[in-house]
Enzyme design. Structure first.
Site, short mmCIF file in Angstrom:
data_model
loop_
_atom_site.label_atom_id
_atom_site.label_comp_id
_atom_site.label_asym_id
_atom_site.label_seq_id
_atom_site.Cartn_x
_atom_site.Cartn_y
_atom_site.Cartn_z
N PRO A 149 0.86 -1.45 -0.71
CG PRO A 149 0.49 -1.05 2.21
CD PRO A 149 0.81 -1.42 1.24
CG LEU A 150 3.16 2.29 -1.67
CD1 LEU A 150 4.05 2.36 -3.03
CD2 LEU A 150 4.37 3.21 -1.26
CB CYS A 186 2.67 4.71 8.57
SG CYS A 186 2.85 6.70 7.30
CE LYS A 237 4.28 -2.11 3.80
NZ LYS A 237 5.71 -1.26 4.38
CG ASN A 294 8.25 -3.40 2.60
OD1 ASN A 294 8.07 -2.43 2.74
ND2 ASN A 294 8.07 -3.65 0.53
N GLY A 295 11.29 -3.78 1.57
CA GLY A 295 12.29 -2.82 1.78
C GLY A 295 13.78 -3.26 0.80
CG ASP A 296 16.46 -1.01 0.75
OD1 ASP A 296 16.14 -0.20 0.32
OD2 ASP A 296 18.35 -1.39 0.55
CB SER A 349 7.41 -0.13 -1.25
OG SER A 349 6.50 -1.14 0.10
NE ARG A 350 12.18 3.91 -0.73
CZ ARG A 350 12.58 3.64 -0.51
NH1 ARG A 350 13.24 4.62 -1.21
NH2 ARG A 350 13.60 2.89 -0.23
#
Length: 327
Positions: A24-25, A108, A147, A208-210, A232-233
């Protein structure tokens, strides 16, 4: 590793035929963006933008935030707040809208959310976090997931104990972003700590991450031994990523990467979709999306600058078409 990762992911009593999830973003994972991701990842779990449970009864935009296409499944709705009763009410509405699972945002890092006790602020209030999971679980008949992050800062990395408490409260899965709240999105995600979480839990753990490429996902999964990855990103301006990773995990080889023309065509489709869905507000939102698409080709920097100022669909399409013609 690949043998396990090519099998379905079980979240409570929900079975997902993919180990790759779209995060989710806020301001990104609306209906238009999700349709693009879904095209290339038909079986992956995709998440809506996070929904403020406090405003469940009066936020005018809430129906749109929760709006789900009939063909969007599997999809989850993410909620945030620090009050168990509000979260339970919001969860009931989310299930009515079609959510296959309810995800609770406990990661968040934004100040306006954490200072009210939501998001990663819950890492400092594990008892409240547990109460939220328990109450939401009692209110709905779908799995409840969480999350979160590693901790508040480097001096308060409490994710192992926190994750265990979430499992005890009834969470069916936990996604761990390998950064602290203080890091935000800076520095490097610490996949080694996610590996420690995986060792202690029996429910699925998602890393999650990178995650910006198939190679990143494979390295992350090897280090963490996680049950899957959440992008994500890495999907900003590249909605193909979830599908690319999913394809590799299922087939043991890379899918064909999109050409520059296909990426620009996707950018145009994204722009038109935002205009049709949100009107002028969609054009303003499209500025950042088009900027994310503008990378990896001659003229990308100039196009990115020009797209940041568009005021109409026609303007955006003309800019993209002109750059494409130069290619």
């Amino acid at each position: 590793m690949l043998q396990k990762l090519s099998t379905p992911l079980q979240i409570g009593d929900v079975i997902i035929n993919s180990r790759v999830l779209q995060s989710p973003l806020s301001g990104v994972t609306d209906l238009v963006f999700r349709r693009l991701v879904r095209r290339y990842a038909p079986e992956s779990m995709i998440y809506t933008e996070m929904v403020n449970a406090t405003e469940i009864n009066h936020l005018k935009q809430l129906p749109r935030l929760m709006e789900i296409d009939a063909d969007e499944q599997p999809i989850s709705i993410q909620l945030f707040d620090c009050r168990p009763d509000f979260m339970a009410q919001a969860a009931e509405k989310a299930v009515t809208e079609g959510a296959k699972t309810i995800d609770i945002n406990m990661g968040c890092p934004v100040n306006k959310i954490t200072r009210k006790g939501g998001g990663s602020g819950l890492l400092r209030q594990p008892e409240i976090a547990q109460a939220i999971v328990k109450e939401v679980k009692q209110a709905v008949n779908v799995p409840v997931t969480v999350k979160t992050r590693l901790g508040w800062n480097d001096d308060e990395i409490n994710i192992i104990e926190f994750a265990q408490k979430m499992e005890e409260a009834g969470a069916s899965m936990i996604t761990v972003h390998g950064r602290t709240r203080e890091q935000g999105y800076t520095g490097t995600a610490r996949w080694d700590i996610i590996a420690q979480v995986k060792e202690k839990l029996t429910i699925p753990v998602i890393a999650n991450g990178d995650i910006f490429s198939v190679e990143d996902a494979l390295r992350c999964l090897e280090i963490t031994n996680a049950d899957g990855v959440m992008c994500s990103r890495g999907t900003l301006g590249y909605p193909f990523l979830v599908g690319e990773i999913d394809f590799y995990l299922k087939n043991g080889k890379n899918s064909v990467s999109p050409t520059i023309k296909e990426r620009l065509d996707c950018a145009k489709e994204h722009l038109i979709g935002l205009w049709e869905y949100k009107g002028q507000k969609g054009i303003f939102q499209a500025r950042k999306h088009l900027g994310w698409y503008c990378k990896g080709f001659s003229g990308a920097s100039e196009l990115r600058d020009q797209c940041s100022r568009i005021n109409s669909v026609e303007e955006g399409l003309k800019l993209i078409n002109n750059v494409h013609l130069k290619e």
